[in-house]
Design an enzyme around this catalytic site. Structure first.
Site, PDB file in Angstrom:
ATOM      1  N   ASP A  53      40.678  25.322  42.825  1.00 51.59           N
ATOM      2  CA  ASP A  53      41.584  23.901  43.117  1.00 51.59           C
ATOM      3  C   ASP A  53      40.736  23.551  44.595  1.00 51.59           C
ATOM      4  O   ASP A  53      40.046  24.462  45.189  1.00 51.59           O
ATOM      5  CB  ASP A  53      43.067  23.657  43.310  1.00 51.59           C
ATOM      6  CG  ASP A  53      43.653  23.869  42.007  1.00 51.59           C
ATOM      7  OD1 ASP A  53      42.527  24.024  40.699  1.00 51.59           O
ATOM      8  OD2 ASP A  53      44.868  24.203  42.039  1.00 51.59           O
ATOM      9  N   TYR A 111      43.947  37.499  44.695  1.00 48.96           N
ATOM     10  CA  TYR A 111      44.178  36.548  45.159  1.00 48.96           C
ATOM     11  C   TYR A 111      45.581  36.505  46.736  1.00 48.96           C
ATOM     12  O   TYR A 111      45.738  37.579  46.718  1.00 48.96           O
ATOM     13  CB  TYR A 111      45.243  35.612  44.892  1.00 48.96           C
ATOM     14  CG  TYR A 111      44.008  34.749  44.021  1.00 48.96           C
ATOM     15  CD1 TYR A 111      43.177  33.315  44.152  1.00 48.96           C
ATOM     16  CD2 TYR A 111      44.440  34.834  42.316  1.00 48.96           C
ATOM     17  CE1 TYR A 111      42.500  32.884  43.277  1.00 48.96           C
ATOM     18  CE2 TYR A 111      43.564  33.944  41.397  1.00 48.96           C
ATOM     19  CZ  TYR A 111      43.202  32.953  41.862  1.00 48.96           C
ATOM     20  OH  TYR A 111      41.991  31.922  40.673  1.00 48.96           O
TER      21      TYR A 111
END
Lengths: 245, 245
Positions: A53, A111
């Site tokens: 994003d 992540y």
């Protein structure tokens, strides 16, 4: 045709995210494709392991592209890092078998999410962490992490609409490391749904402050209601660290 | 009048340096004075421990100012961090004796300089390090550090014009720490002349690559000729970490 795999690091602060949009100038994919097109003299499209994003960073995003170019790999990496903006760096360029596909072949991802947990903000971490000043019960958050590990239907912890595809994912590792005022959260799993890391993070933080109870995790696994989980934390604390194949 | 001491952290990337210039909007001092003037309702001037150049950062810059304001210290720090840009953070606000002077009373400073030593650049360290890809002989550089420690006339390692004031300074610590591709240099001393850290750094790097010989240090101490020392490395690798009183 040659199939080239790129390992990419980027500071996502200035970008609208990974995926090319109409205005390619503001996306990571668009920037890299433009330089590759200049480099090879033919229009190049790259396949990323997945989107990130706006504002999200990567230390090890993976992409691949096909080309007839005869250019040596060492020349490619030099060309790319010479012409890419300095907040996008190609760390590695490799030739891979023609059937390698950066998205379909990914077997897992790592992540990390970073929280600056102090009432005094940090001038240096402002683009690379979520500045969250409320006091946190780390033990309780660790307990919540243990509940999230394993195979579950994570749809309630995502921004996905209902879908026929499976929304079961497996989290292999979810851990918290403290380093001064910084909390580093590590997520390793076979795949993550849209906004899943950021919604799990929001849920962990709200459990840490006492806003939500530990039981919320099993509830959301069962009732699959997004609004019962925690907030979506900001994108700038999130890093795609590694993609596994 | 009250005398208030500020401990300030800043990311110097966007600024022309510490010292207020005509256009106060582009300096750290100018930014802070503007907010303090708003806060107290009277024009405030602050005294910094010393200047930092454009692009240089601080983790512990010290400044002080005098005020008749009755505002509580906790309110001050909240006000400052609410209205300052996010790349300037006031870490601490303290009331100190009226004679405390951030510049005159400083007895020493700690700086650090960061070198990204890899042929592949870093997307994240670009504003916070000097990206220097040549191979370095760290042992030789450590030897050079030992020659620089102690009391010497450092004028040849500075951008100062000849002056009647003493240019003898004492370096108490000069050390190198390696952390992956990053080299962290720590400088502790009783004072540093204009550009002294950056010119010593350039000299150390040129000794590390073999461009300069170890003997250059004693030569420059003796002949005081700036051009015999190494390059001035870029300001963005430099951090003012601490000021001692």
């Amino acid at each position: 045709m040659r199939n080239i795999k790129l390992t990419i690091e980027y500071d996502g602060t200035r970008y609208l995210g990974w995926q090319r949009l109409g205005n390619s100038e503001k996306t990571i994919q668009g920037k890299i494709e433009n330089i590759l097109t200049q480099m090879t003299g033919t229009k190049i499209e790259i396949i990323g392991s997945g989107r990130t994003d706006a504002g999200t960073h990567a230390r090890g995003q993976i992409a691949n592209f096909k080309t007839d170019s005869k250019m040596m790999l060492a020349e490619m990496i030099d060309f790319l890092n010479r012409y890419l903006p300095r907040d996008i760096v190609v760390k590695k360029v490799e030739e891979v078998p023609e059937r390698f596909h950066a998205r379909y072949n990914a077997t897992g991802k790592k992540y990390s999410y970073h929280v600056w947990n102090n009432e005094i903000p940090s001038a240096f971490e402002r683009h690379y962490s979520f500045q969250f000043s409320q006091e946190l019960d780390i033990d309780l958050m660790n307990e919540a992490c243990r509940k999230l590990i394993g195979s579950h239907d994570f749809i309630g912890f995502s921004s996905l609409k209902k879908t026929k595809k499976s929304t079961v994912r497996t989290i292999d590792e979810l851990s918290i490391q403290q380093e001064g005022s910084m909390l580093h959260f590590t997520f390793v799993g076979n795949g993550f749904l849209y906004k899943m890391v950021r919604i799990i993070m929001g849920t962990l933080l709200e459990i840490g402050t006492g806003t939500l109870e530990l039981g919320v995790i099993d509830e959301v696994f069962e009732n699959k209601i997004r609004s019962d989980a925690g907030m979506t934390v900001p994108s700038q604390g999130l890093f795609l660290d590694e993609v596994y194949y």
